[in-house]
Design an enzyme around this catalytic site. Structure first.
Site, short mmCIF file in Angstrom:
data_model
loop_
_atom_site.label_atom_id
_atom_site.label_comp_id
_atom_site.label_asym_id
_atom_site.label_seq_id
_atom_site.Cartn_x
_atom_site.Cartn_y
_atom_site.Cartn_z
N LYS A 1 -6.02 1.80 0.40
CA LYS A 1 -6.86 0.84 0.89
C LYS A 1 -7.13 -0.92 1.00
O LYS A 1 -5.73 -1.17 1.46
CB LYS A 1 -6.92 0.55 -1.07
CG LYS A 1 -7.74 -0.76 -1.49
CD LYS A 1 -8.29 -1.32 -3.12
CE LYS A 1 -8.82 -1.93 -3.10
NZ LYS A 1 -8.58 -2.47 -4.73
N ARG B 1 0.71 -1.31 0.26
CA ARG B 1 0.05 0.22 0.13
C ARG B 1 0.71 1.06 0.13
O ARG B 1 0.70 2.17 -0.63
CB ARG B 1 -1.20 0.18 1.39
CG ARG B 1 -2.05 -1.23 1.33
CD ARG B 1 -2.84 -0.91 0.00
NE ARG B 1 -3.86 -1.91 0.18
CZ ARG B 1 -3.96 -2.95 -0.44
NH1 ARG B 1 -3.18 -3.69 -1.03
NH2 ARG B 1 -4.91 -4.41 -0.13
#
Length: 214
Positions: free
Chosen positions: A198, A163
């Site tokens: 996310k 991420r």
């Protein structure tokens, strides 16, 4: 003896040296939990469009050239290459042998990768843009399968490092607050604020701007 030497050399090219030696000696590799490691991910911006823009053999040659340079960088910085996944490059420090400066090693490697691409782009017909993401924490490492052996690592640390890469920007090393705590005495960083990652919510992120002069 010659064949044994060739087999050992091949294993050392596929697996970390300590892992390859354990596999040769026992026929298996124990999975190990490491309490403090650092994971590095890189990814090229607009790679899908690039695939359509050049012949397949040229694309493979470009990636091979770049990833070979990345291999040299990780070797120099004391970082273990884990694998490539398409156009993504994954590496880690602090395993299989623990070390106290695993975060510093990965940040140095990430900065050198960006410097290499910047230099390469000056003379290359095709210009590559790279994102680098880094996170530190615990992880489990081991070898899975009985054919085509692959050393891999698992855990939330790996997910968050991914991420960090996808939430970063091209031309920057994007790190988590955990990694920042480990490297802030050696590197200057720019706080980005809480960025939505996310599946992980809002996480504190930093861009590494430069290495401090000693």
């Amino acid at each position: 003896q010659h064949e044994q030497k060739r087999t050992k050399e091949l294993l050392h090219n596929i697996l970390p040296m300590e892992v390859a030696d354990e596999l040769s000696a026992t026929g298996r590799v124990r999975s190990v939990r490491h309490e403090s490691v650092t994971i590095l991910f890189t990814d090229f911006s607009q790679f899908t469009q690039a695939v359509w823009a050049m012949p397949a053999d040229r694309m493979v040659a470009e990636l091979n050239d770049i990833f070979e340079a990345f291999d040299n960088i990780t070797d120099t910085c004391g970082v273990e290459k884990i694998k490539t996944i398409g156009d993504s490059y994954m590496a880690a420090a602090g395993l299989p042998q623990p070390c106290h400066d695993h975060a510093h090693r990965c940040v140095r490697a990430g900065l050198q990768m960006l410097d290499y691409l910047e230099s390469r782009n000056r003379s290359s017909a095709f210009k590559w843009s790279l994102r680098v993401g880094i996170h530190s924490g615990p992880a489990v490492a081991g070898v899975v399968g009985k054919r085509k052996y692959a050393f891999d690592i698992w855990g939330d640390t790996v997910n968050i490092a991914s991420r960090m890469e996808s939430s970063g920007e091209t031309g920057h090393v994007n790190i988590s607050a955990y990694t920042y705590d480990l490297i802030q005495q050696e590197f200057d960083c720019e706080y980005r604020g809480k960025i939505d990652a996310k599946g992980k919510g809002n996480l504190d992120m930093y861009f590494v701007t430069s290495k401090r002069e000693s």
